[in-house]
Design a protein around this motif. Structure first.
Motif, PDB file in Angstrom:
ATOM      1  N   SER A   1       1.106  -1.331  -0.034  1.00  0.00           N
ATOM      2  CA  SER A   1      -0.168  -0.452   0.144  1.00  0.00           C
ATOM      3  C   SER A   1       1.334   1.283  -0.054  1.00  0.00           C
ATOM      4  O   SER A   1       1.119   2.585  -0.652  1.00  0.00           O
ATOM      5  CB  SER A   1      -1.327  -0.184   1.662  1.00  0.00           C
ATOM      6  OG  SER A   1      -1.771  -1.218   1.045  1.00  0.00           O
ATOM      7  N   ALA A   2       2.260   1.121   0.654  1.00  0.00           N
ATOM      8  CA  ALA A   2       2.778   2.588   1.036  1.00  0.00           C
ATOM      9  C   ALA A   2       3.633   2.713  -0.376  1.00  0.00           C
ATOM     10  O   ALA A   2       3.688   3.842  -0.341  1.00  0.00           O
ATOM     11  CB  ALA A   2       3.741   2.094   2.208  1.00  0.00           C
ATOM     12  N   GLN A   3       3.690   1.745  -1.055  1.00  0.00           N
ATOM     13  CA  GLN A   3       4.698   1.622  -2.508  1.00  0.00           C
ATOM     14  C   GLN A   3       3.689   2.084  -3.982  1.00  0.00           C
ATOM     15  O   GLN A   3       3.538   2.587  -4.631  1.00  0.00           O
ATOM     16  CB  GLN A   3       4.947   0.472  -2.542  1.00  0.00           C
ATOM     17  CG  GLN A   3       6.015  -0.075  -4.231  1.00  0.00           C
ATOM     18  CD  GLN A   3       5.738  -0.595  -4.591  1.00  0.00           C
ATOM     19  OE1 GLN A   3       5.996  -2.195  -4.394  1.00  0.00           O
ATOM     20  NE2 GLN A   3       7.077  -1.362  -5.525  1.00  0.00           N
ATOM     21  N   ALA A   4       2.409   1.431  -3.740  1.00  0.00           N
ATOM     22  CA  ALA A   4       1.113   2.350  -4.316  1.00  0.00           C
ATOM     23  C   ALA A   4       0.952   3.744  -3.976  1.00  0.00           C
ATOM     24  O   ALA A   4       1.022   4.639  -5.190  1.00  0.00           O
ATOM     25  CB  ALA A   4       0.115   1.133  -4.550  1.00  0.00           C
ATOM     26  N   THR A   5       1.323   3.845  -2.860  1.00  0.00           N
ATOM     27  CA  THR A   5       1.023   5.241  -2.820  1.00  0.00           C
ATOM     28  C   THR A   5       2.202   6.358  -3.377  1.00  0.00           C
ATOM     29  O   THR A   5       2.100   7.338  -3.828  1.00  0.00           O
ATOM     30  CB  THR A   5       1.052   6.098  -0.907  1.00  0.00           C
ATOM     31  OG1 THR A   5      -0.405   4.731  -0.479  1.00  0.00           O
ATOM     32  CG2 THR A   5       0.551   6.908  -1.140  1.00  0.00           C
ATOM     33  N   LEU A   6       2.688   5.880  -2.827  1.00  0.00           N
ATOM     34  CA  LEU A   6       4.712   6.756  -3.645  1.00  0.00           C
ATOM     35  C   LEU A   6       4.782   6.883  -4.851  1.00  0.00           C
ATOM     36  O   LEU A   6       5.381   7.919  -5.472  1.00  0.00           O
ATOM     37  CB  LEU A   6       5.496   5.890  -2.757  1.00  0.00           C
ATOM     38  CG  LEU A   6       6.370   6.068  -1.760  1.00  0.00           C
ATOM     39  CD1 LEU A   6       7.402   4.872  -1.219  1.00  0.00           C
ATOM     40  CD2 LEU A   6       6.707   7.719  -0.956  1.00  0.00           C
ATOM     41  N   LEU A   7       4.423   5.398  -5.087  1.00  0.00           N
ATOM     42  CA  LEU A   7       4.263   5.713  -6.986  1.00  0.00           C
ATOM     43  C   LEU A   7       2.915   6.552  -7.531  1.00  0.00           C
ATOM     44  O   LEU A   7       3.557   7.189  -8.341  1.00  0.00           O
ATOM     45  CB  LEU A   7       3.870   3.866  -7.520  1.00  0.00           C
ATOM     46  CG  LEU A   7       4.904   3.498  -7.249  1.00  0.00           C
ATOM     47  CD1 LEU A   7       3.995   1.672  -7.939  1.00  0.00           C
ATOM     48  CD2 LEU A   7       6.164   3.608  -8.562  1.00  0.00           C
ATOM     49  N   ALA A   8       1.715   6.691  -6.864  1.00  0.00           N
ATOM     50  CA  ALA A   8       1.163   7.620  -7.317  1.00  0.00           C
ATOM     51  C   ALA A   8       1.537   9.217  -6.855  1.00  0.00           C
ATOM     52  O   ALA A   8       1.509  10.244  -8.274  1.00  0.00           O
ATOM     53  CB  ALA A   8      -0.061   7.259  -6.698  1.00  0.00           C
ATOM     54  N   GLN A   9       2.593   9.394  -5.324  1.00  0.00           N
ATOM     55  CA  GLN A   9       2.647  10.440  -5.606  1.00  0.00           C
ATOM     56  C   GLN A   9       3.574  11.121  -6.848  1.00  0.00           C
ATOM     57  O   GLN A   9       3.917  11.812  -7.188  1.00  0.00           O
ATOM     58  CB  GLN A   9       2.938  10.891  -4.522  1.00  0.00           C
ATOM     59  CG  GLN A   9       1.454  11.048  -3.010  1.00  0.00           C
ATOM     60  CD  GLN A   9       2.442  10.526  -1.825  1.00  0.00           C
ATOM     61  OE1 GLN A   9       4.076  10.820  -1.845  1.00  0.00           O
ATOM     62  NE2 GLN A   9       1.850  10.600  -0.916  1.00  0.00           N
ATOM     63  N   ASN A  10       4.885   9.816  -7.098  1.00  0.00           N
ATOM     64  CA  ASN A  10       5.755  10.277  -7.746  1.00  0.00           C
ATOM     65  C   ASN A  10       5.704  10.496  -9.042  1.00  0.00           C
ATOM     66  O   ASN A  10       5.689  11.857  -9.927  1.00  0.00           O
ATOM     67  CB  ASN A  10       6.843   8.930  -7.632  1.00  0.00           C
ATOM     68  CG  ASN A  10       7.895   9.193  -9.053  1.00  0.00           C
ATOM     69  OD1 ASN A  10       8.025  10.296  -8.702  1.00  0.00           O
ATOM     70  ND2 ASN A  10       8.535   7.713  -8.994  1.00  0.00           N
ATOM     71  N   GLU A  11       4.176  10.090  -9.527  1.00  0.00           N
ATOM     72  CA  GLU A  11       3.446  10.374 -11.481  1.00  0.00           C
ATOM     73  C   GLU A  11       3.687  11.696 -10.647  1.00  0.00           C
ATOM     74  O   GLU A  11       2.829  12.479 -12.094  1.00  0.00           O
ATOM     75  CB  GLU A  11       2.142   9.587 -11.713  1.00  0.00           C
ATOM     76  CG  GLU A  11       1.826   9.386 -12.866  1.00  0.00           C
ATOM     77  CD  GLU A  11       0.697   7.809 -12.963  1.00  0.00           C
ATOM     78  OE1 GLU A  11       0.724   8.680 -13.769  1.00  0.00           O
ATOM     79  OE2 GLU A  11       0.798   7.484 -12.019  1.00  0.00           O
ATOM     80  N   ALA A  12       2.671  12.027  -9.839  1.00  0.00           N
ATOM     81  CA  ALA A  12       1.896  13.533  -9.935  1.00  0.00           C
ATOM     82  C   ALA A  12       2.505  14.381  -9.804  1.00  0.00           C
ATOM     83  O   ALA A  12       2.575  15.651 -10.630  1.00  0.00           O
ATOM     84  CB  ALA A  12       0.609  13.856  -8.613  1.00  0.00           C
ATOM     85  N   ALA A  13       3.794  14.055  -9.375  1.00  0.00           N
ATOM     86  CA  ALA A  13       4.838  15.286  -8.650  1.00  0.00           C
ATOM     87  C   ALA A  13       5.913  15.417 -10.447  1.00  0.00           C
ATOM     88  O   ALA A  13       6.358  16.389 -10.522  1.00  0.00           O
ATOM     89  CB  ALA A  13       5.673  14.330  -7.907  1.00  0.00           C
ATOM     90  N   MET A  14       5.764  14.144 -11.136  1.00  0.00           N
ATOM     91  CA  MET A  14       6.403  14.286 -12.368  1.00  0.00           C
ATOM     92  C   MET A  14       5.754  15.022 -13.168  1.00  0.00           C
ATOM     93  O   MET A  14       5.973  16.011 -13.912  1.00  0.00           O
ATOM     94  CB  MET A  14       6.385  12.825 -13.442  1.00  0.00           C
ATOM     95  CG  MET A  14       7.640  11.583 -12.534  1.00  0.00           C
ATOM     96  SD  MET A  14       9.595  13.240 -13.027  1.00  0.00           S
ATOM     97  CE  MET A  14       9.252  12.994 -14.381  1.00  0.00           C
ATOM     98  N   ARG A  15       4.056  15.063 -13.038  1.00  0.00           N
ATOM     99  CA  ARG A  15       3.078  15.628 -14.472  1.00  0.00           C
ATOM    100  C   ARG A  15       3.185  17.295 -13.461  1.00  0.00           C
ATOM    101  O   ARG A  15       3.385  18.087 -14.074  1.00  0.00           O
ATOM    102  CB  ARG A  15       2.045  14.663 -13.862  1.00  0.00           C
ATOM    103  CG  ARG A  15       1.850  13.592 -14.680  1.00  0.00           C
ATOM    104  CD  ARG A  15      -0.085  13.233 -13.941  1.00  0.00           C
ATOM    105  NE  ARG A  15      -0.500  12.031 -15.132  1.00  0.00           N
ATOM    106  CZ  ARG A  15      -1.394  11.251 -14.675  1.00  0.00           C
ATOM    107  NH1 ARG A  15      -2.873  11.922 -14.124  1.00  0.00           N
ATOM    108  NH2 ARG A  15      -1.175  10.226 -15.619  1.00  0.00           N
ATOM    109  N   GLN A  16       3.633  17.676 -12.718  1.00  0.00           N
ATOM    110  CA  GLN A  16       3.577  18.672 -12.258  1.00  0.00           C
ATOM    111  C   GLN A  16       4.735  19.737 -12.399  1.00  0.00           C
ATOM    112  O   GLN A  16       4.965  20.719 -12.940  1.00  0.00           O
ATOM    113  CB  GLN A  16       3.055  18.736 -10.560  1.00  0.00           C
ATOM    114  CG  GLN A  16       3.079  20.221 -10.125  1.00  0.00           C
ATOM    115  CD  GLN A  16       2.819  20.410  -8.124  1.00  0.00           C
ATOM    116  OE1 GLN A  16       2.458  19.262  -8.034  1.00  0.00           O
ATOM    117  NE2 GLN A  16       2.403  21.514  -7.908  1.00  0.00           N
TER     118      GLN A  16
END
Length: 233
Positions: free
Chosen positions: A123-138
């Motif tokens: 669950s933590a890894q999935a959350t980090l992946l989502a945050q990483n993708e959002a940060a890259m888009r930003q």
């Protein structure tokens, strides 16, 4: 094998399958996260801690019972005379069953903790992946905006000398935001790397546990064969 120990053994086999599914890269962490957040599991999540503690309590009771049986039949075996072969064989058989039950309940308890930890890590890894993708888009959006501002500044530099300071200020703010996003992205990547290492460590523990279980099965087979040979003698 009695009914309760057959249920514990079946639960242990189910845990082994679940650990293998969680460890092997068959399903991505994002899909696991969607499964964990499904309506069925979400309805049980409010009382998941209670269910887990109840399960741990039951496994601990079975483990203590197995330890008690081991100590009981070990003491009986020491005081049994060697002349009574049938009594000695029955004592050894009961001792073997107690040891088997000890390993079954112990491994079931251990795998319960491993599965809980794996679910948290995934669950933590999935959350980090989502945050990483959002940060890259930003960061990409900020880079595109900064480039647009730079091009607008270059085109209108001759006609808008008075607005240069405002453009520089905006550009500086965007650059600072880009740097902050890059730093945040690097931190997320480091955390993701750490989670992957933890997952690999748990995977190696699960593999070693499976090997130990196979070794115990081999010992069990050898013990059964030796008991059969003794009976035939």
């Amino acid at each position: 094998m009695s009914l309760q120990w057959a249920l514990i053994a079946g639960f242990l086999y189910t845990e082994i399958v679940v650990v293998l599914l969680l460890v092997l890269p068959i399903i991505s962490p994002t899909r696991w996260q969607k499964l964990f957040r499904s309506k069925l599991l979400k309805s049980l999540s409010n009382q998941a801690s209670i269910y887990f503690l109840f399960l741990i309590g039951i496994l601990v009771l079975f483990l203590l019972d197995a330890i008690r049986e081991m100590r009981k039949y070990s003491t009986v075996g020491e005081h049994t005379e060697h002349g009574h072969l049938d009594t000695e064989m029955q004592g050894n058989m009961r001792l073997f069953r107690a040891q088997r039950n000890f390993y079954i309940s112990g491994f079931a308890l251990f795998l319960s903790l491993v599965i809980r930890r794996l679910v948290i890590l995934i669950s933590a890894q999935a959350t980090l992946l989502a945050q990483n993708e959002a940060a890259m888009r930003q960061a990409q959006s900020a880079t595109t905006t900064a480039r647009s501002l730079l091009s607008q500044k270059t085109i209108g530099e001759s006609a808008q000398n008075d607005s240069n300071e405002a453009h520089d200020k905006v550009l500086s703010e965007w650059k600072n935001q880009i740097k902050e996003l890059q730093v945040k992205n690097q931190e997320l990547e480091n955390e993701l790397t750490k989670e992957k290492k933890d997952k690999e460590a748990i995977k190696s523990q699960a593999e070693s546990l499976a090997k130990e279980y196979d070794r115990l099965n081999d010992e069990h087979a050898k013990c059964v064969q030796s008991n059969g040979d003794k009976k035939s003698d």
